[in-house]
Write a protein that holds these residues in place. Sequence first.
Motif, short mmCIF file in Angstrom:
data_model
loop_
_atom_site.label_atom_id
_atom_site.label_comp_id
_atom_site.label_asym_id
_atom_site.label_seq_id
_atom_site.Cartn_x
_atom_site.Cartn_y
_atom_site.Cartn_z
N GLU A 107 0.90 -0.81 0.09
CA GLU A 107 0.00 -0.15 -0.22
C GLU A 107 0.70 1.16 0.45
O GLU A 107 1.90 1.35 0.61
CB GLU A 107 -0.85 -0.19 1.54
N GLY A 108 0.01 2.14 -1.05
CA GLY A 108 1.37 3.55 -0.62
C GLY A 108 2.26 3.66 -1.90
O GLY A 108 2.67 4.66 -2.42
N ASN A 109 2.32 1.90 -2.40
CA ASN A 109 4.14 2.58 -3.58
C ASN A 109 2.92 2.29 -5.27
O ASN A 109 1.98 2.41 -4.67
CB ASN A 109 4.44 0.96 -3.71
N PRO A 110 3.88 2.64 -6.26
CA PRO A 110 3.40 2.91 -7.27
C PRO A 110 2.68 1.25 -7.83
O PRO A 110 3.35 0.77 -7.21
CB PRO A 110 4.33 3.42 -8.29
N SER A 165 -0.03 5.00 -6.36
CA SER A 165 0.16 5.09 -4.97
C SER A 165 -0.92 4.61 -4.43
O SER A 165 -2.18 4.60 -4.75
CB SER A 165 0.21 6.39 -3.91
N ALA A 166 -0.10 2.59 -4.55
CA ALA A 166 -1.91 1.70 -4.07
C ALA A 166 -2.60 1.94 -2.67
O ALA A 166 -1.81 1.93 -2.13
CB ALA A 166 -1.22 0.41 -4.42
N LEU A 167 -4.39 2.07 -3.54
CA LEU A 167 -4.42 1.47 -1.97
C LEU A 167 -5.04 -0.45 -1.65
O LEU A 167 -5.39 -0.76 -2.57
CB LEU A 167 -5.90 2.10 -2.23
N VAL A 168 -5.32 -0.72 -0.54
CA VAL A 168 -5.38 -1.77 -0.44
C VAL A 168 -6.78 -2.00 -1.43
O VAL A 168 -7.13 -3.40 -1.34
CB VAL A 168 -5.84 -1.39 1.38
N SER A 169 -7.95 -1.47 -0.73
CA SER A 169 -9.04 -0.75 -1.62
C SER A 169 -8.89 -1.10 -3.46
O SER A 169 -10.08 -1.44 -4.15
CB SER A 169 -9.79 -0.17 -1.36
N ASP A 170 -7.86 -1.36 -3.60
CA ASP A 170 -7.73 -1.64 -5.49
C ASP A 170 -7.32 -2.95 -5.90
O ASP A 170 -7.46 -3.51 -6.67
CB ASP A 170 -6.01 -0.77 -5.91
N SER A 171 -7.30 -4.00 -4.23
CA SER A 171 -6.92 -5.35 -4.76
C SER A 171 -8.13 -5.91 -5.46
O SER A 171 -9.62 -5.45 -4.66
CB SER A 171 -6.82 -6.26 -3.34
#
Lengths: 111, 114
Positions: free
Chosen positions: B15-18, B80-86
Amino acid sequence: DTAVSQTPKYLVTQMGNDKSIKCEQNLGHDTMYWYKQDSKKFLKIMFSYNNKELIINETVPNRFSPKSPDKAHLNLHINSLELGDSAVYFCASSQDVGGYTFGSGTRLTVV
Amino acid sequence: AQSVAQPEDQVNVAEGNPLTVKCTYSVSGNPYLFWYVQYPNRGLQFLLKYITGDNLVKGSYGFEAEFNKSQTSFHLKKPSALVSDSALYFCAVRGNSGTYKYIFGTGTRLKVLA
């Protein structure tokens, strides 16, 4: 309002039965599709209609027959259901080169 | 014949990484390219498309994709990735020859770790 609605959401039936899945879109799109998503999540196009005219008919057993009474509706009838027909079936619609709008899917389980 | 490839079955990112989800395509003529996302037990949702114009396309939920004609690629990115992008992500391509048929990739499962 749901843009592309499919019914039923779940369908459990015995081998050999005949069943139908209905799809309706209220987006005014000219083109509608049926896709099959298997257990590995692969999406395969089955049929497409443009303004009630069949334009895509992939290699699908002739037990599957689409019907489009008008451009807002595309139904899928399946005869003599087999175990291998178990999958999630998605209806979708599009207009020109726009993206698809998908229905929420019909999970068909043949037992 | 047109085709699309998603070389990775799964992508894990903190999370937070590209994040980047890869897609390459083959089509005659100019391509129309799309990304869709599928959450569990849901239909696919449209994220973004490239038809013509600027190679960098911005879409829903902060996602963007870059069309690269020389590499025939259309990778999906988010700074910036979010857990909800899973979710499961599908790339799709359509040629501009008049057929309405979209070909979907095999899907890439994105897992964003907290």
